[in-house]
Design an enzyme around this catalytic site. Structure first.
Site, PDB file in Angstrom:
ATOM      1  N   ILE A 192       7.720   5.193   6.273  1.00 59.23           N
ATOM      2  CA  ILE A 192       8.639   4.147   6.712  1.00 59.23           C
ATOM      3  C   ILE A 192      10.019   4.728   7.031  1.00 59.23           C
ATOM      4  O   ILE A 192      10.499   5.627   6.349  1.00 59.23           O
ATOM      5  CB  ILE A 192       8.745   3.049   5.636  1.00 59.23           C
ATOM      6  N   GLU A 243       5.648   5.544  -2.584  1.00 62.27           N
ATOM      7  CA  GLU A 243       6.439   4.335  -2.814  1.00 62.27           C
ATOM      8  C   GLU A 243       7.108   4.251  -4.183  1.00 62.27           C
ATOM      9  O   GLU A 243       8.238   3.773  -4.297  1.00 62.27           O
ATOM     10  CB  GLU A 243       5.563   3.098  -2.571  1.00 62.27           C
ATOM     11  N   ASP A 298       2.817  -1.731  -0.494  1.00 61.18           N
ATOM     12  CA  ASP A 298       2.436  -3.118  -0.208  1.00 61.18           C
ATOM     13  C   ASP A 298       1.843  -3.331   1.187  1.00 61.18           C
ATOM     14  O   ASP A 298       1.743  -4.455   1.656  1.00 61.18           O
ATOM     15  CB  ASP A 298       3.645  -4.046  -0.390  1.00 61.18           C
TER      16      ASP A 298
END
Length: 303
Positions: free
Chosen positions: A93, A172, A180
């Site tokens: 991300i 994460e 998620d």
């Protein structure tokens, strides 16, 4: 828009492999993806933000849904290869680009803030569920780092291949959240060892290619990226050469069986094939087999 790079050469030819490494940048209208057709019926989707280590920004999450929705409806496509441009598959991300949505969610009170966070998460989840939902088999070719969201992505694919220098990290917990977007749901069903999944997800340690192969995360390991891409393309071409009725039916039933009991899977299979066995592809494939011919020599109708 799909750019064709096929000129009758074998998939492993240097010309085709060079065409797959898009130095021209993303394919309009996409700004993070380069989409091409390196061989008949094979679509190549390359994550193309090499200067950002293919980090997943806001545009990427939207464009993945758009891209795989288009591929799902593309009758000229029978198999897909996903890869990353540059020196690494993906750094995961893009925290800087997404900081506003994640760290400063909109809303006048707790209920509305929570609602908007949930909506954002489900939108991100859809980006990789679109891969899983695509009826065409999706192969992913991983080189270098595959971090965070990259693991979410590859676990939604059907076949995972990597280079010897590849490594994987469920990152994460290191940045203060539980994964998620699919890793915690799909990874246990991919590698089968709940203990190993828990270890990777709770410690955020790196898993290297040999362990990824032995645990079942990937099915093949290649020496370098050129060999990886050649192998992925060859496998995609083999899949694309089979009956699309048979191939797509196989993917759909494998996914259904993963999430249901054996008996439910058998019942679904019977209901599926009571119509799909009536295809002309069955006779064409059987005839080719009796004549000692490859199914790739058969001209199957589009699906």
């Amino acid at each position: 828009a799909i750019v064709s790079a096929h000129s009758g050469s074998r998939l492993s030819s240097p010309a085709v492999l060079r065409a797959m490494s898009s130095s021209a940048g993303p394919t309009p209208p996409y700004t993070t993806l380069a989409v091409s057709r390196p061989a008949p019926a094979v679509t190549h989707v390359e994550i193309h933000r090499p200067d950002k280590r293919n980090a997943m920004n806001k545009a990427f999450w939207r464009e993945m849904v758009e891209c795989f929705s288009e591929i799902s409806e593309d009758q000229d496509c029978r198999a897909v290869v996903v890869s990353g441009a540059g020196k690494t598959f993906t750094a995961g991300i893009d925290i800087v680009d997404l900081a506003g949505e994640v760290l400063q969610p909109r809303g006048d009170d707790t209920a509305r803030i929570s609602y908007n966070i949930r909506k954002t998460i489900t939108h991100f989840q859809e980006s990789f569920s679109a891969i899983e939902r695509c009826p065409k088999p999706v192969l992913v070719a991983i080189h270098g780092a595959c971090v965070g969201g990259g693991v979410d992505l590859i676990t939604a694919c059907d076949i995972r291949l990597c280079t010897q220098d590849a490594w994987f990290q469920v990152k994460e917990v290191d940045i203060g959240l539980a994964a998620d977007v699919g890793t915690l749901q799909r990874l246990p069903k991919v590698i089968g060892s709940r203990s190993l999944v828990n270890e990777l997800a709770l410690t955020a340690r790196k898993m290297y290619a040999d362990e990824a192969k032995s645990s079942g995360l990937v099915s093949r390991v290649f020496q370098h990226k050129a060999a990886l891409m050649a192998g992925a393309l060859e496998m995609a071409e083999e899949i694309a050469g089979r009956s699309p009725v048979a191939v797509q039916g196989t993917k759909i039933n494998l996914l259904y069986s993963r999430d249901h009991s054996v008996e439910e899977g058998l019942q679904f299979m019977a209901a599926w094939n009571m119509s799909m066995l009536q295809t002309a592809d069955l006779m064409k494939s059987a005839q080719a087999s009796m004549e000692k011919k490859s199914p790739r020599t058969v001209a199957f109708a589009k699906l």
